[in-house]
Motif scaffolding. Structure first.
Motif, PDB file in Angstrom:
ATOM      1  N   UNK A   1       0.823  -1.210   0.000  1.00 26.08           N
ATOM      2  CA  UNK A   1       0.000   0.000   0.000  1.00 26.08           C
ATOM      3  C   UNK A   1       0.860   1.264   0.000  1.00 26.08           C
ATOM      4  N   UNK A   2       1.949   1.233   0.780  1.00 30.11           N
ATOM      5  CA  UNK A   2       2.838   2.403   0.805  1.00 30.11           C
ATOM      6  C   UNK A   2       3.396   2.663  -0.588  1.00 30.11           C
ATOM      7  N   UNK A   3       3.842   1.587  -1.226  1.00 27.97           N
ATOM      8  CA  UNK A   3       4.410   1.732  -2.562  1.00 27.97           C
ATOM      9  C   UNK A   3       3.345   2.211  -3.540  1.00 27.97           C
TER      10      UNK A   3
ATOM     11  N   UNK B   1      -8.186   1.544  10.055  1.00 28.12           N
ATOM     12  CA  UNK B   1      -8.025   2.883   9.528  1.00 28.12           C
ATOM     13  C   UNK B   1      -6.702   3.500   9.962  1.00 28.12           C
TER      14      UNK B   1
ATOM     15  N   UNK C   1      -3.845   2.174   7.988  1.00 27.07           N
ATOM     16  CA  UNK C   1      -3.720   2.797   6.664  1.00 27.07           C
ATOM     17  C   UNK C   1      -3.064   4.171   6.792  1.00 27.07           C
ATOM     18  N   UNK C   2      -3.487   4.919   7.811  1.00 29.35           N
ATOM     19  CA  UNK C   2      -2.901   6.247   8.035  1.00 29.35           C
ATOM     20  C   UNK C   2      -1.395   6.129   8.256  1.00 29.35           C
TER      21      UNK C   2
ATOM     22  N   UNK D   1       9.591   9.597   1.576  1.00 29.49           N
ATOM     23  CA  UNK D   1       9.804  10.397   0.370  1.00 29.49           C
ATOM     24  C   UNK D   1      10.363  11.778   0.706  1.00 29.49           C
TER      25      UNK D   1
ATOM     26  N   UNK E   1       0.659   4.053  -2.936  1.00 26.93           N
ATOM     27  CA  UNK E   1       0.338   5.464  -2.765  1.00 26.93           C
ATOM     28  C   UNK E   1       1.393   6.341  -3.440  1.00 26.93           C
ATOM     29  N   UNK E   2       2.649   5.985  -3.229  1.00 20.93           N
ATOM     30  CA  UNK E   2       3.726   6.763  -3.864  1.00 20.93           C
ATOM     31  C   UNK E   2       3.632   6.675  -5.387  1.00 20.93           C
TER      32      UNK E   2
ATOM     33  N   UNK F   1      -2.226  14.250  -4.954  1.00 20.66           N
ATOM     34  CA  UNK F   1      -1.683  14.143  -3.603  1.00 20.66           C
ATOM     35  C   UNK F   1      -2.712  13.434  -2.740  1.00 20.66           C
ATOM     36  N   UNK F   2      -2.275  12.330  -2.165  1.00 15.60           N
ATOM     37  CA  UNK F   2      -3.194  11.567  -1.331  1.00 15.60           C
ATOM     38  C   UNK F   2      -2.872  11.849   0.124  1.00 15.60           C
ATOM     39  N   UNK F   3      -3.899  12.215   0.882  1.00 16.63           N
ATOM     40  CA  UNK F   3      -3.656  12.520   2.291  1.00 16.63           C
ATOM     41  C   UNK F   3      -4.256  11.421   3.163  1.00 16.63           C
ATOM     42  N   UNK F   4      -3.810  11.372   4.409  1.00 13.54           N
ATOM     43  CA  UNK F   4      -4.315  10.321   5.302  1.00 13.54           C
ATOM     44  C   UNK F   4      -5.843  10.298   5.389  1.00 13.54           C
ATOM     45  N   UNK F   5      -6.487  11.476   5.227  1.00  9.95           N
ATOM     46  CA  UNK F   5      -7.947  11.500   5.312  1.00  9.95           C
ATOM     47  C   UNK F   5      -8.595  10.719   4.155  1.00  9.95           C
ATOM     48  N   UNK F   6      -7.846  10.535   3.080  1.00  7.52           N
ATOM     49  CA  UNK F   6      -8.414   9.839   1.919  1.00  7.52           C
ATOM     50  C   UNK F   6      -8.434   8.329   2.119  1.00  7.52           C
ATOM     51  N   UNK F   7      -7.785   7.924   3.194  1.00  9.60           N
ATOM     52  CA  UNK F   7      -7.642   6.487   3.353  1.00  9.60           C
ATOM     53  C   UNK F   7      -8.921   5.890   3.894  1.00  9.60           C
ATOM     54  N   UNK F   8      -8.930   4.647   3.922  1.00 11.13           N
ATOM     55  CA  UNK F   8     -10.136   3.949   4.331  1.00 11.13           C
ATOM     56  C   UNK F   8     -10.306   2.884   3.301  1.00 11.13           C
ATOM     57  N   UNK F   9     -10.792   1.771   3.760  1.00 13.55           N
ATOM     58  CA  UNK F   9     -10.903   0.635   2.863  1.00 13.55           C
ATOM     59  C   UNK F   9     -11.827   0.938   1.692  1.00 13.55           C
TER      60      UNK F   9
ATOM     61  N   UNK G   1       0.552   3.792   7.205  1.00 18.63           N
ATOM     62  CA  UNK G   1       1.208   3.416   5.952  1.00 18.63           C
ATOM     63  C   UNK G   1       1.481   4.654   5.106  1.00 18.63           C
ATOM     64  N   UNK G   2       0.493   5.532   5.001  1.00 16.09           N
ATOM     65  CA  UNK G   2       0.690   6.746   4.192  1.00 16.09           C
ATOM     66  C   UNK G   2       1.733   7.666   4.825  1.00 16.09           C
TER      67      UNK G   2
ATOM     68  N   UNK H   1       0.724   8.823  -6.708  1.00  8.73           N
ATOM     69  CA  UNK H   1       1.057  10.252  -6.665  1.00  8.73           C
ATOM     70  C   UNK H   1       2.015  10.618  -7.789  1.00  8.73           C
TER      71      UNK H   1
ATOM     72  N   UNK I   1       5.173   6.285   4.266  1.00  7.70           N
ATOM     73  CA  UNK I   1       5.563   6.433   2.857  1.00  7.70           C
ATOM     74  C   UNK I   1       5.954   7.878   2.565  1.00  7.70           C
ATOM     75  N   UNK I   2       5.133   8.798   3.056  1.00  9.93           N
ATOM     76  CA  UNK I   2       5.408  10.212   2.742  1.00  9.93           C
ATOM     77  C   UNK I   2       6.637  10.731   3.471  1.00  9.93           C
TER      78      UNK I   2
END
Lengths: 80, 436
Positions: free
Chosen positions: A40-42, B200, B203-204, B214, A44-45, A54-62, B206-207, A48, B210-211
């Motif tokens: 998932x980390x890969x 949730x 997932x947060x 970077x 998202x990068x 730009x994906x922010x943490x708020x966009x996450x969710x299954x 993970x992002x 982008x 990752x960021x």
């Protein structure tokens, strides 16, 4: 739904994190297919980088990340 | 004059414990020895803190045990002994999460119930093995470094690296692979806010990681840290696949030690990041570091049959089947994460023949766990603990038969497998693991 965008998302997922079988449908569950946090980390990068969003943490969710069409919807909301 | 055992099992991981229990459970066992070089049982599942047991279940909507025999009471006892049920679905397949110390304690209690039949040699290292009139003569050192010898009619190698093969003058193999699988460091996390690790939040994290990588705020090696709640309240684990140096050699202690140290410094960096950044982790304790690195590669014996990835993928059925593999072929070679290949028919599992657990050179030597005879791809599936338990019990039961009747009586793989299946079935009525 933008088929072109779904195809792009599919290619990114397929090439950068998780090889998808041809039979994998855009509404099938990516976590069920084996997506895990490392991938998932890969992902998202890669999204982008390739799609210039730009994906922010708020966009996450299954709901956003569990299917190709969910990711495509998120990306199109985020696109300038 | 050396004492003569029926079966000596070398290596006290889950497969070695299962081998010793199954060997002792068969009729007329005259003595089983289990040698483990460290002070604990459970191998990677305890010492490397691998905290999920893969390969126990078949991939149905409802989990179903892939193997019988000891696996039944083992699974039941491990689940019953944990504060919360560790059964979970990862991708398409079921796993059982466990707390490493609880696994070690369960294995010890299983052996304790058979203490009359099984001699446990913890902290004892096998130094040499040679053939002798009765079978094999084992030279080992105790924790004080004194040397002793014992004879055994049959051997089971559960050392993950086929340690016994070179002693007996035969080569061990590691099959060709373009890339070796990445090792992992797994650390316990204590002191986080309870209930913090929701889907949730994961997932947060993970992002954020990752960021931050970077942005140059975190080392790239931390991409891919995977968090998992333990069935033990207040405990979670973080697992990190590592990119070892060019010179990475999984069987070289120096290379393994260096890689472990690099992993530890990455984990310390991660803990600092977590403490600074999240309320839930503000009071994080120091990481619970593993005793050993999680190594996915191993050396194999040359068996009478070498199990291949194609055998597993096509659910090839062997007439001398003694265990079922159920874990997909999981290869962790690339930084982008693991790849999984699922068997054509994941619901029925894939057949493992007794020939892949029996040495091609010595009919009284068996092997289980990660050093059974398999290609690199097949090992991506059969190396997991659930399958190790199943191959362990089968190898132990087979070794006991050969010790009792001599190898020529059990020359036929089909005949041996049939009796092993029968003996494992009868073990179900006298389970070594406590039922409450």
């Amino acid at each position: 739904m933008d088929e072109e965008l779904i195809r792009k998302v599919r290619d990114i997922v397929h090439e950068s994190v998780l090889p998808l079988p041809d039979s994998f449908h855009s509404d099938d569950d990516l976590f069920h297919e084996g997506l895990e946090s490392m991938a998932l980390m890969q992902l998202i990068l890669a999204l982008e980088r390739e799609l210039h969003v730009t994906i922010s943490p708020e966009d996450l969710g299954r709901e956003n990340f569990s299917t190709l069409s969910g990711i495509a919807r998120l990306v199109s909301r985020k696109s300038p | 004059m050396s004492r003569t055992l029926d079966v000596a099992v070398i290596g006290g991981g889950v497969s070695g414990v299962a081998a010793a229990l199954a060997a002792s459970g068969s009729s007329e066992a005259r003595g089983v020895g289990l040698f483990e070089a460290s002070s604990s049982l459970g191998g990677m599942g305890v010492r490397a803190q691998v905290n999920t047991i893969c390969g126990l279940y078949l991939g149905d909507e409802q989990p179903r045990l892939a193997n019988g025999g000891l696996c039944i009471s083992f699974e039941k006892a491990l689940r019953a002994g944990q504060k919360s049920d560790g059964l979970a679905k990862m991708g398409r397949v079921w796993v059982l999460k466990h707390e490493p110390a609880a696994l070690g304690a369960l294995l010890r209690s299983g052996l304790a119930r058979r203490s009359r039949e099984i001699d446990l040699y913890l902290n004892h290292q096998v130094k040499a093995v040679e053939r002798c009139a009765d079978g094999f003569r084992i030279q080992y050192s105790n924790d004080a470094g004194q040397l002793h010898t014992l004879d055994a009619r049959a051997l089971v190698d559960c050392t993950a690296d086929a340690h016994l093969a070179p002693f007996l003058g035969v080569g061990r193999e590691r099959h060709q692979a373009d890339r070796l699988q990445r090792p992992a460091i797994i650390c316990g996390i204590r002191g986080m806010k309870s209930g913090a690790l929701t889907d949730r939040f994961l997932l947060t994290l993970a992002v954020d990681i990752a960021k931050s990588v970077r942005a140059g705020l975190l080392s790239p090696g931390l991409l891919g840290a995977t968090f998992r709640q333990s069935p033990q309240p207040g405990l979670a684990f973080v697992s990190l696949d590592l990119d070892p140096l060019e010179s990475w050699e999984p069987s070289d202690p120096v290379s393994v030690h260096k890689t472990l140290k690099e992993g530890e410094s990455l984990i310390k960096e991660l803990f600092g990041f977590l403490r600074d950044r999240y309320d839930a982790f503000a009071y994080l304790e120091e990481p619970l570091l593993p005793e050993v690195l999680g190594v996915r590669e191993s050396f194999q014996w040359r068996g009478q049959y070498r199990l291949s990835g194609g055998d597993l993928m096509s659910n090839t059925s062997f007439s001398d089947e003694i265990a079922k593999a159920s874990w997909p072929i999981e290869l962790r070679e690339k930084a982008t994460g693991p790849s999984f290949e699922y068997f054509q028919d994941p619901c029925s599992g894939a057949s493992i023949p007794v020939r892949s657990l029996r040495s091609a050179y010595f009919p009284s030597v068996f092997m289980a766990g990660r050093c059974l005879s398999a290609t690199h791809r097949a090992l991506g599936s059969v190396r997991v603990m659930g399958t190790g338990l199943a191959t362990g019990q089968a190898a132990g039961a087979a070794a006991a038969l050969v010790a009792r009747d001599g190898p020529t009586a059990w020359e036929s793989a089909d005949g041996l497998a049939e009796q092993v299946r029968y003996d494992l079935k009868s073990l179900e009525s006298m389970p070594p693991f406590p039922s409450s």
